[in-house]
Motif scaffolding. Sequence first.
Motif, short mmCIF file in Angstrom:
data_model
loop_
_atom_site.label_atom_id
_atom_site.label_comp_id
_atom_site.label_asym_id
_atom_site.label_seq_id
_atom_site.Cartn_x
_atom_site.Cartn_y
_atom_site.Cartn_z
N THR A 103 16.94 -19.49 12.94
CA THR A 103 16.63 -20.44 14.01
C THR A 103 15.19 -20.89 13.85
OG1 THR A 103 15.86 -18.78 15.60
CG2 THR A 103 18.22 -19.21 15.53
N SER A 124 23.65 -24.38 20.83
CA SER A 124 23.58 -24.27 19.37
C SER A 124 24.87 -23.70 18.81
CB SER A 124 22.40 -23.38 18.96
OG SER A 124 21.18 -24.02 19.25
N ILE A 139 19.63 -23.61 12.29
CA ILE A 139 19.33 -24.69 13.23
C ILE A 139 17.82 -24.97 13.20
CG2 ILE A 139 21.26 -24.49 14.80
CD1 ILE A 139 19.61 -22.59 16.52
N PHE A 164 23.85 -17.95 19.15
CA PHE A 164 24.12 -18.75 17.94
C PHE A 164 24.70 -17.86 16.84
CE2 PHE A 164 22.23 -20.21 13.83
CZ PHE A 164 22.99 -21.36 13.65
N ALA A 167 19.54 -27.14 19.02
CA ALA A 167 20.64 -27.22 18.06
C ALA A 167 20.44 -28.30 17.01
CB ALA A 167 21.95 -27.48 18.82
#
Length: 783
Positions: A179, A738, A759, A366, A678
């Motif tokens: 992330t 996300s 992401i 996520f 996201a």
Amino acid sequence: MTSGIGERVLRKEDARHLRGTAQFVGDIKIAGCWEAAFVRSPLAHARIRGIEKPDGLESRVFVAADMPDVLPIRAESSLPSYKQSDYPALAKDKVRYVGECIAICIAPTRAEAEDIAESVRVDLEPLPPVASIDTALEKNPPLLHEEWGDNLFLTTEFNSDLSEAKKNAAVVIEREYNTARQCMNPMEGKGVLAHWDTKYDQLVVYTSTQVPHLIRTGISQSLQLDQADVRVVAPDVGGGFGYKCVLQPEELSVAWTARHCNRPIRWTEDRREHLTAGANTREHRYKLKAYADKNGRLLGVDADIWVDIGAYSVWPFTACLEAAQAGGNLPGPYDLGAYSCRTYSVATNKPAFTPYRGVARPGVCFAMELTIDAIARAVGKDPLEIRRLNLVQAEAMPYTNITGKFYDTGDYPSAAVQAADMIGFDTFRKRKEEAARDGRFIGLGLSSFTEQSAHGTKVFAAWGLPLVPGYEQAMVKLTPSGSIEVKSGNHSFGQGLETTLAQVACDWLKVDIDRVKIVMGDTGLTPYSTGAYASRGMVMAGGAVSKASEELVRRLRIHGAHLLQCDPEKTEIKDGRVVHGQASVSFAEIADAWYLHPDRLPDTVNTAGLEVTEGYKPDIDTGVFTYATHAAIVEVDPDTGRVEILDYVIFEDCGRRVNPMILDGQSYGGAAQGIGTALFEETLYDSGGQPLTSTLADYVLPGPSELPSFRLGHSESPSPYTRHGIKGVGEGAAIAPSGAIVNAINDALAPLGAELTQIPATPHRVLEAIFEAKEQNRAGASA
């Protein structure tokens, strides 16, 4: 007309915001106020060899050596192996990120202060930067804090026996998820104005914060002042999201300078300062291995989680809250039999990490939701069926999960089914096939989560934090004119708390909401509260207002019964009156008797009066759990990598809804931020630790054209452990997007064999996934 719990009441605070009469830090006018600007480090890692102030302006520039009495921000923790970092108000010997404050410059205007800052000369000796997790953990890396011997704030480990899961697994899913780092970007940046009040011999600090009482504590500790000598006022605050719930070094510098110079000093953060030097968040890396049986039943998860924390540990939440939350929340809403997880809080030459809406859960959601979909593909079943199989079942509630999270009430599988029904899950396959015939790639994704809200004393103590919240305090008062005044040490910064707290008071006192005034954000006026964070506002502050209002009602009935010459037990409260049969007295008449005509009351009257202060915390200390499932339909252009959200559904349950309209707004705002996570938002650094996203032209926020028209569904499973069954909801909608969106992207790209695991899912990353799948397909065909 009353406006109690459950009513869609218009927000009380909106009138001043819409009319432009609200007062933010930048609006406050104090005679003789000067403005501040900071000299900030241009390098990510360097030793300070010298600082040269401009000739003739020495009295306008202050550096660390001028402030020997200011202690650094020190976020201590009782967790084993935790390493603390001293975070100075102004860098002393070394700078550890681009944008770190080196000097504060003051002048009558901000422009003049910035000119002075430009003329300050800082001699820096560059040091090797640590700009990534990989660099921080390599053998013999450069060290941010030499005394540590490494670049780890903390490592943690949670272990349960995975041997049975491994033995019985028919499916093993291994993935690495990443992330991006983000900034919070509230509409109003950070701001602080300080002056010395000679009447009360007190430092008064106006600051844009979520936690005024905590900031008072932090300022008094660092400036070595008694807390009685510090008053913190949080005026109107234009968004916080966690960024404004920690003590900022700028707050200390401005407060010290105001006292030292005996004049008001103000600093307001500009957007470039926020994007380059403001607190960062969200940057996680997961290596995850999931074990499932042939039906897709999840047997166990083994995970390693790294969090890029930045250079310093923030007060009071420390550098380790994010990783602790990630490790504890990774199982999410799933009934997981075995779980092992190791977390690493990594120091790098970036701004300090701050809790952001959802604290770690957007990342763990996520990772877990993509893993659930990967299991579904591996066993040849649809993702809804796999969720229904693995989610904690309604009949199991209350349920304590493998990491000790106590899920109080709810029906998690039902929420997933409801969201799927709302988005047309059963007919989507046909819709997808029709789109494919037209050369279009569309996909559907689901994402389920739990949100731990209003967790309390034992939870925070177990995390080893210097902040351990206890009983939330509130005061409810009948004024001499018969209206209601509520004072809370919590604070509102966009979440509508002025309205919802008033609704709780109205629910007990049966008065119109216009007769209720809410006072918050001033340590000189309000009872103590640790403030607004962790979705605790309505559970904690609302519970305290409820408890105080209940006691005020009891007292009003006693006073009213005396005036009516009846038994208090035979009275009731209606429309701002104490009623007995056909007779009644108004609150104004009761107030008149208590405040102005006590001769009308008996000598044995209860002298506690008509001001009630009560403390409250829920019957359980582990927090109460909101839950939801998000569902998204997206279309992916395989030629450009562009993703368009065609439909977006949220089905959530946050217990009893106090104000459904405000709740919908919270869901819209949270989901918008989640969509930014996201698809768009990413704070980028080069290998030298230089920020590459220093303007909103580089750091992309979603706007109206990028956001869908959200559709919301609700159920209510009130918590038996809180007043009115309320659960927190402020962070929830930011957690799931996300997972839902990237699952939908992966569903759309399934015919191409492409899969995203990082992401934001930018066009570049979507195209990378497509090209990588094509290469693998070609390699497989040639083999």
